[in-house]
Design a protein around this motif. Structure first.
Motif, mmCIF file in Angstrom:
data_model
loop_
_atom_site.group_PDB
_atom_site.id
_atom_site.type_symbol
_atom_site.label_atom_id
_atom_site.label_comp_id
_atom_site.label_asym_id
_atom_site.label_seq_id
_atom_site.Cartn_x
_atom_site.Cartn_y
_atom_site.Cartn_z
ATOM 1 N N MET A 50 -50.944 75.555 43.695
ATOM 2 C CA MET A 50 -52.159 75.307 44.620
ATOM 3 C C MET A 50 -53.387 74.648 43.757
ATOM 4 S SD MET A 50 -50.826 76.088 47.364
ATOM 5 C CE MET A 50 -52.418 75.609 48.677
ATOM 6 N N MET A 51 -53.534 75.390 42.848
ATOM 7 C CA MET A 51 -54.604 74.933 41.916
ATOM 8 C C MET A 51 -54.156 73.713 41.140
ATOM 9 S SD MET A 51 -56.154 78.549 40.243
ATOM 10 C CE MET A 51 -57.533 77.844 39.528
ATOM 11 N N ALA A 52 -53.035 73.293 40.744
ATOM 12 C CA ALA A 52 -52.647 72.178 40.113
ATOM 13 C C ALA A 52 -52.943 70.942 41.183
ATOM 14 C CB ALA A 52 -51.022 72.448 39.767
ATOM 15 N N GLU A 53 -52.207 71.212 42.412
ATOM 16 C CA GLU A 53 -52.415 70.234 43.330
ATOM 17 C C GLU A 53 -53.738 70.055 43.560
ATOM 18 O OE1 GLU A 53 -52.092 71.205 47.673
ATOM 19 O OE2 GLU A 53 -50.656 69.719 47.810
ATOM 20 N N GLN A 54 -54.976 70.780 43.545
ATOM 21 C CA GLN A 54 -56.285 70.484 43.750
ATOM 22 C C GLN A 54 -56.912 69.725 42.735
ATOM 23 O OE1 GLN A 54 -59.099 73.602 45.335
ATOM 24 N NE2 GLN A 54 -57.205 74.695 45.621
ATOM 25 N N LEU A 55 -56.115 70.112 41.413
ATOM 26 C CA LEU A 55 -56.591 69.207 40.280
ATOM 27 C C LEU A 55 -55.976 67.990 39.904
ATOM 28 C CD1 LEU A 55 -57.018 72.432 37.820
ATOM 29 C CD2 LEU A 55 -59.100 71.068 38.753
ATOM 30 N N GLY A 56 -54.851 67.669 40.703
ATOM 31 C CA GLY A 56 -54.240 66.622 40.559
ATOM 32 C C GLY A 56 -53.103 66.647 39.594
ATOM 33 N N ARG B 51 -49.118 73.619 29.538
ATOM 34 C CA ARG B 51 -50.247 73.329 28.811
ATOM 35 C C ARG B 51 -50.797 74.738 28.449
ATOM 36 N NH1 ARG B 51 -53.962 68.907 31.866
ATOM 37 N NH2 ARG B 51 -52.426 67.091 31.519
ATOM 38 N N ASN B 52 -50.515 75.978 29.373
ATOM 39 C CA ASN B 52 -50.877 77.298 29.099
ATOM 40 C C ASN B 52 -50.037 78.120 28.259
ATOM 41 O OD1 ASN B 52 -53.708 77.668 30.648
ATOM 42 N ND2 ASN B 52 -52.385 76.303 32.131
ATOM 43 N N ASP C 203 -58.503 70.544 33.161
ATOM 44 C CA ASP C 203 -57.061 70.030 32.450
ATOM 45 C C ASP C 203 -56.108 70.994 32.995
ATOM 46 O OD1 ASP C 203 -58.494 67.762 31.010
ATOM 47 O OD2 ASP C 203 -59.097 69.304 29.484
ATOM 48 N N GLY C 204 -56.254 71.828 33.888
ATOM 49 C CA GLY C 204 -55.451 73.040 34.002
ATOM 50 C C GLY C 204 -55.284 74.190 32.865
ATOM 51 N N ALA D 29 -66.075 87.171 33.392
ATOM 52 C CA ALA D 29 -67.241 86.678 34.122
ATOM 53 C C ALA D 29 -67.570 85.307 33.157
ATOM 54 C CB ALA D 29 -68.616 87.339 33.842
ATOM 55 N N GLU D 30 -67.720 85.346 31.776
ATOM 56 C CA GLU D 30 -67.733 84.032 31.187
ATOM 57 C C GLU D 30 -66.541 83.284 31.245
ATOM 58 O OE1 GLU D 30 -68.385 84.991 26.981
ATOM 59 O OE2 GLU D 30 -69.988 86.469 27.387
ATOM 60 N N GLY D 31 -65.318 83.760 31.605
ATOM 61 C CA GLY D 31 -64.367 82.766 31.919
ATOM 62 C C GLY D 31 -64.379 82.045 32.914
ATOM 63 N N PHE D 32 -64.797 82.702 34.257
ATOM 64 C CA PHE D 32 -65.003 81.935 35.216
ATOM 65 C C PHE D 32 -66.172 80.873 35.223
ATOM 66 C CE2 PHE D 32 -62.697 85.583 37.584
ATOM 67 C CZ PHE D 32 -61.352 84.659 37.888
ATOM 68 N N ALA D 33 -67.374 81.570 34.383
ATOM 69 C CA ALA D 33 -68.048 80.502 34.176
ATOM 70 C C ALA D 33 -67.890 79.054 33.540
ATOM 71 C CB ALA D 33 -69.223 81.206 33.206
ATOM 72 N N GLN D 34 -66.673 79.025 32.769
ATOM 73 C CA GLN D 34 -66.111 78.061 32.207
ATOM 74 C C GLN D 34 -65.358 77.176 33.144
ATOM 75 O OE1 GLN D 34 -64.143 79.280 28.678
ATOM 76 N NE2 GLN D 34 -65.801 80.575 28.169
ATOM 77 N N ALA D 35 -64.984 77.763 34.097
ATOM 78 C CA ALA D 35 -63.791 77.117 34.992
ATOM 79 C C ALA D 35 -64.464 76.033 35.763
ATOM 80 C CB ALA D 35 -63.429 78.063 36.169
#
Lengths: 765, 765
Positions: B372-378, B387-388, B296-297, B165-171
């Motif tokens: 998909m997420m990288a694309e959305q974040l450019g 990075r991860n 930042d991904g 929950a906290e993680g998603f809150a930071q997303a």
């Protein structure tokens, strides 16, 4: 409450662990093995004792439908094989040296076709003069059988210890006589057989009837000119060896060659005639023995000359003759001994190792001799043996350290069983005369002879169900090695026999071992098995101590489990411990190895040195009937007493002593290879008369447990000693019955009648 | 002068030591084995997905001449077998639970007669409602497939680490999607096969195609209700496993039962259809993945729900699903993860272990998601992974200690090979569109999963010719274990490969081992082999020092000999030393054993803990062409980069990565089991379309050598990782080409066309 323990079988009659598979017909002897695409081999043998091969034509044989290969000497490797003398080709080329020598080999899709193909091989021979007697072979004019062997002497032994001349000078009685002994066929139920194939990696895999899988591997590799590692030998269930299945027969080599040449599995199993022709038979020796004795019966000098006939190839006969020349010296307290032994090639079929390994020959002479001398001195021959007998803790004239001996007890036991000191045999009315004789013997248990090692390695694995598997390279050829190992490991781990199994030797699997001969397996492998089992037990205990949180010294083993001594309910089954031995940090399955090597030496160049970790002794007394009209000798009573150190399995040792007694009776009275121009003409069980049940008395025997400090639980070897006293005991009994001394074996009716006739003529002259 | 040394093969292309036997057709797969008196087995399988067995009549089948046994559930042991859930009978009784389940077995003198006999077995079934989809099976109203399994749930995993929950809150971005993966048939060239027989001692001996002889033995013993020690399993040459030949198929058990019941050797070899029906196929999972990412991904939260369909029996699928639920979490620096995975019984044919072992399923979802997420974040998805990416020396969210990682280098190497950062694929004229995709993956090398041991024991024997034999219980199923062990031992002893041989696992012979799965063999057996070889070398050196009278530290090994470093002419061949190691006082053959156990832990009940001694990584980049008219996807270029730690045998690893790439292409695009009412209807290689040569691009790949401190010479497993990124890389490339995201595998032309149509309709709407 105390936890139950399994009853150890040590010291108790224990059926052979291999028995069920054998009696139900499930055991797989080499001749039972069948694999897909298997060809059948057959061997063409020389019909001549000595001949030059002038020409060879295999074309007709090759053309026979179903024939896959016809090989002759030209197809066989150049390497020569043999034990100490490398002199024999797998298939003869140019020259054949005995009647029966392997000349050609066929592989065909059926045994019948292979046999038919033999008839189609055309070999032209030029017969050459054959030398069939060693005395002739020693003649300067005799043809040389092997290049470079002057006077056809294969081997010569000479030694003197003390001063024989001084010894004879002290003697009150000197007696000299010459004895001749003859070749005995081992007569195992299973003729030699091999299945050989080439595995997918190109390695040669051989299932064979053998006393030594590793010696077989070494010989196959050398003779087939391959690295040892490219050969795998697996012992098939083996139906007896008696020395004949060590390394002197070509069966394995021919099968291996056929497999390599065809690329197919090839099974080559001797029929009985082939086996008679191919198998080494025991070494015929002519022994001239001169003993000096004091009037008290002490032997003060011994001088012996031996001429032995090894046949066309020497095989193991140098070593056999070596035993004849000196082993029996160690039974008595002797100081002055001299031996000169000469091994001579002839064009006879090769002789070799045989149960007793040269001991039988010399002990026939020695025991006959002592009987005659005792009589002249008015002494009991049994007493003469006892007076001379070496004692425990003594070192013999040849440096043998006799740590235990039951010789005197054996003599007492055997003679007492026949009421030796109480009464003479009652003489029946009519032509039959009764007499009694005795003889004494010694043998080795192990022998540091083929190299500076007389050890054995045993691997003990404990599976996850707490049951045990043993790997040993030592052969069970029916003598009971597998049962002995099973008993020992089961005893040490307090398991029922059914929880322990022994894998037949497989050179890819088993630790290196020498094999079964010189009565060595119980002492060397038995000791190794004790150490290995104790190592395995220590692994179980160490882990149990951790798991039960109790020091090892508070734990006890029993009932396939380890329990706390003071609280037997706190226990862990072997299976649980074995599993947890794997399933933990740094774990592994319990698989331990132990090697035991005898603390012996190889004899020096003067044949001096303690060669065996233990020495076993035996004595036998027999009563015979001699029919003075027919010359027939019948053994009507006997008792053989065996100093086996400790009878680990009385039933098995009785089996050994009974078999030995019968084989000795056969050698003494019935069995005789008949040769005509060097050709065995009675190579079958109808004409080669091994003793049948009606020729054998009730077999009686007993043990003396002298408890050897080097033996496992005190045990020594118990396979061979009991054969040694049989023949001289019978010869002595015949003499006792009719006053006739037969010095050349076997004691046939013809010889009895001829001797009686000579005595009668002499009396009338 | 310096003595020559043998060129080590480590790090050099080395043909498989098993190759010659295989390419010459000499290797003996189970189906090649023939022994005398062998019967042929056949299995009658259920035609229904769920039915009650009402009556069984085998009389006609038994009456067919040549039939020796017809067994049904009533003849099979009561024991139930399975991995964690003991739930399956060798032959079904009362109820069948999948179409293909073993119902009866025949042994006959020919395979044809056995097959004919199947037609004569009369079984009356009462069909019952079948549940074929896990979602249906979970329904409260659904029939219960196994008693006591509420809602047909076979296994359930739930864990949360950190706070999702906290993680998603930071997303900055949260993305959720559902992916479905399908079952893949392992497609090994050799179907499962076994030859079983009862040996003369009554033990069951089984030659079988297996990834683990010892697990096979344990299962046979349990299922046939015999002690482990009464079963001997010998691995036949094995033509591929891919997870399918661990312990989930009944072939061995049926063959063993037939052999025990008939007392005859019985060979049971699946034909291809039978193998499709019997073999476990990979676990179909429905994965709902929700990731939270910063702009930042960086991945800050992961939540995943998995519903997996194990089919009628759970086999290894609990463990497979476990891997799906958490393994890929360890590839990245994650703090907040949550998984809920539910394994559900259905009446489908059982699923199970498969190369990648659950990793493929989740990594398809994860890599698709990141793209998909990288694309959305450019962002570049390759950059997002990097990075991860977890770093060497770090401990992952689940407690995995990543001692080495080449993940970033793998990504760089794979993307660079496809000019990822340089140019977009040129789009051809016409309907074909090109696109590129990449994916990253991690896998274990070893896994402390089936018990608290992840070790291996290797025995090294040095024969009297100085050549070496290795005993290991680890299986070479084609992946190269034997070659790896040979290379290592040859390297350590400075011998040519030809002087080293490896025996196929035989449970009577080999030290206990777990077998080939979890990419464990190189690391565990490789390390054990190093230790064993060094022990053996020390034995050689110790004796050479005595014989050459030089301290060990002045000796060097080379050219199958040991020489004095400063005087290379003073040398002793290994053969000489090996012989003298035996032939001396207290000697014995050199035979050493070494065990290496990973310093890992079993995960705790919160699935936390460092389970593997090393972790391997891979990345793949592909270029595809998508024909927008036909929907056909073609992989036109690819590069897979494998962090194998150290490439001990580059040729072998290329073989693994190439094979993995092709198998991944098959799973992604072509292979699809077709079931009708639970019945596989395309169980053959014509209808089940594995990739053929024209469906595969030039296979390109490379290594990253991250040099793991726990690996032998730095090596990690290299059999499985490379399959993991294939399917998502292709899916990402398809998306890149045509903008269509396919989330349910395989990516068939129909799905492409349907998706294009939907997009077009949406655009027009």
């Amino acid at each position: 409450m105390t936890a139950a323990t399994t009853q150890s079988t040590l010291g108790h009659d224990t059926p052979q662990v291999t028995a069920r598979a054998k009696v139900t017909g499930k055991a797989q002897y080499a001749g039972d093995l069948k694999v897909a695409g298997m060809l059948h081999g057959k061997v063409l043998r020389s019909p001549h004792a000595h001949a030059r091969i002038v020409s060879v034509d295999v074309s007709e044989a090759l053309a026979l439908p179903g024939v896959r290969a016809v090989l002759t000497g030209a197809d066989a490797p150049r390497a020569r094989w043999g034990v100490s003398h490398k002199e024999r080709r797998i298939l003869a080329e140019d020259v054949v040296r005995f009647c029966g020598e392997e000349v050609a080999a066929v592989a065909a899709v059926t045994e019948e076709i292979a046999r038919d193909a033999l008839d189609l091989i055309r070999i032209a021979y030029e017969e050459l003069p054959a030398v069939l007697l060693p005395e002739e072979a020693l003649d300067d004019e005799a043809p040389i059988i092997h290049d470079g062997r002057q006077n056809n002497i294969a081997h010569e032994i000479r030694f003197e210890r003390g001063s024989v001349a001084e010894g004879f000078a002290q003697a009150d009685l000197v007696h000299e006589a010459t004895y001749t002994t003859h070749a005995q066929y081992p007569g195992y139920l299973e003729p030699m057989g091999t299945l050989a194939m080439v595995d997918p990696e190109g390695r040669l895999v051989v299932w064979t009837s053998t006393q030594s899988a590793f010696l077989a591997r070494a010989r196959l590799a050398a003779a087939l000119e391959r690295p040892v590692s490219s050969v795998r030998v697996i012992q098939a269930t083996t139906g007896g060896g008696f020395g004949g299945k060590i390394v002197e027969d070509a069966n394995q080599l021919v099968a291996g060659l056929l497999a390599l040449k065809t690329g197919k599995p090839v099974r080559l199993v001797n029929n009985r005639l082939e086996d008679f022709l191919a198998c080494p038979t025991s070494l015929p020796e002519r022994i001239t023995l001169k003993l000096g004795m004091t009037r008290d019966g002490l032997i003060v000098a011994k001088d012996v000359h031996i001429v032995a006939d090894c046949g066309a190839y020497a095989g193991l006969t140098s070593e056999v003759m070596h035993v004849s020349a000196m082993r029996s010296d160690n039974m008595h307290r002797l100081n002055n001994v001299r031996s000169h032994a000469t091994l001579v090639y002839t064009h006879a079929p090769p002789h070799g190792a045989f149960r007793g390994f040269g001991g039988t020959q010399m002990l026939f002479a020695l025991n006959s001799h002592i009987h005659m001398m005792a009589e002249q001195l008015g002494l009991d021959p049994a007493e003469v043996h006892k007076r001379n007998a070496i004692g425990a803790g003594e070192v013999s004239v040849h440096g043998w350290k006799v740590a235990s001996t039951g010789l005197v007890e054996c003599i007492d036991q055997a003679t007492a069983a026949l009421h030796w000191h109480e009464k003479r045999p009652a003489q029946p009315d009519g032509p039959v005369r009764r007499g009694r004789g005795m003889a004494a013997a010694m043998h080795v248990s192990g022998n540091r002879t083929i190299g500076n090692w007389d050890g054995s390695t045993v691997v003990v694995k404990i599976n996850e169900d707490g049951r045990v598997m043993i790997h040993s390279g030592e052969s069970d050829m029916g003598q009971g090695a597998a049962t002995m190992l099973t008993q020992i490991v089961a005893h040490e781990l307090d398991l029922p026999l059914s929880h322990v199994s022994v894998m037949l030797p497989d050179t890819d699997v088993a630790p290196f071992a020498i094999g079964s001969f010189a009565s060595r397996v119980t002492i060397v492998a038995g000791n190794a098995a004790i150490v290995a089992a104790r190592k395995a037990k220590a692994r179980l205990l160490d882990l149990a101590a951790i798991l039960l949180e109790v020091p090892v010294d508070q734990l006890a083993v029993g009932n396939a489990a380890i329990h706390v001594r003071e609280a037997p309910d706190r226990q862990l089954a072997f299976a649980d411990i074995a599993r947890q031995h794997i399933w933990r940090h740094g774990g592994e399955a319990i698989q331990v190895s132990a090697t035991w090597d005898a603390k012996t030496v190889m004899h020096d160049d003067k044949v001096y040195g303690n060669v065996a970790p233990a020495y076993s002794f035996a004595a036998q007394a027999v009563e015979v009937e001699v029919d003075t009209e027919t010359g027939r000798v019948t053994v009507v009573d006997n008792f053989v007493s065996d100093d086996c150190g400790k009878a680990l399995n009385p039933m098995a040792i009785h089996g050994q002593t009974n078999g030995a007694t019968v084989q000795a009776i056969g050698w003494a009275l019935y069995e005789q290879l008949q040769l005509e121009a060097g050709r065995i003409v009675n190579g079958n069980f109808a004409d080669y008369t091994m003793p049948t049940a009606d020729a054998v008395p009730m077999l009686r025997g007993g043990f003396v447990e002298s408890n050897d400090p080097n033996g496992p639980y005190g045990a020594k070897g118990a396979s061979e000693t009991a054969i040694l006293p049989g023949a001289p005991a019978i010869a002595n009994a015949v003499y006792d019955a009719i006053g006739v001394r037969i010095t050349d074996l076997p004691i046939t009716p013809e010889k009895i009648l001829a001797a009686l006739r000579r005595r009668k003529e002499a009396a009338h002259a």
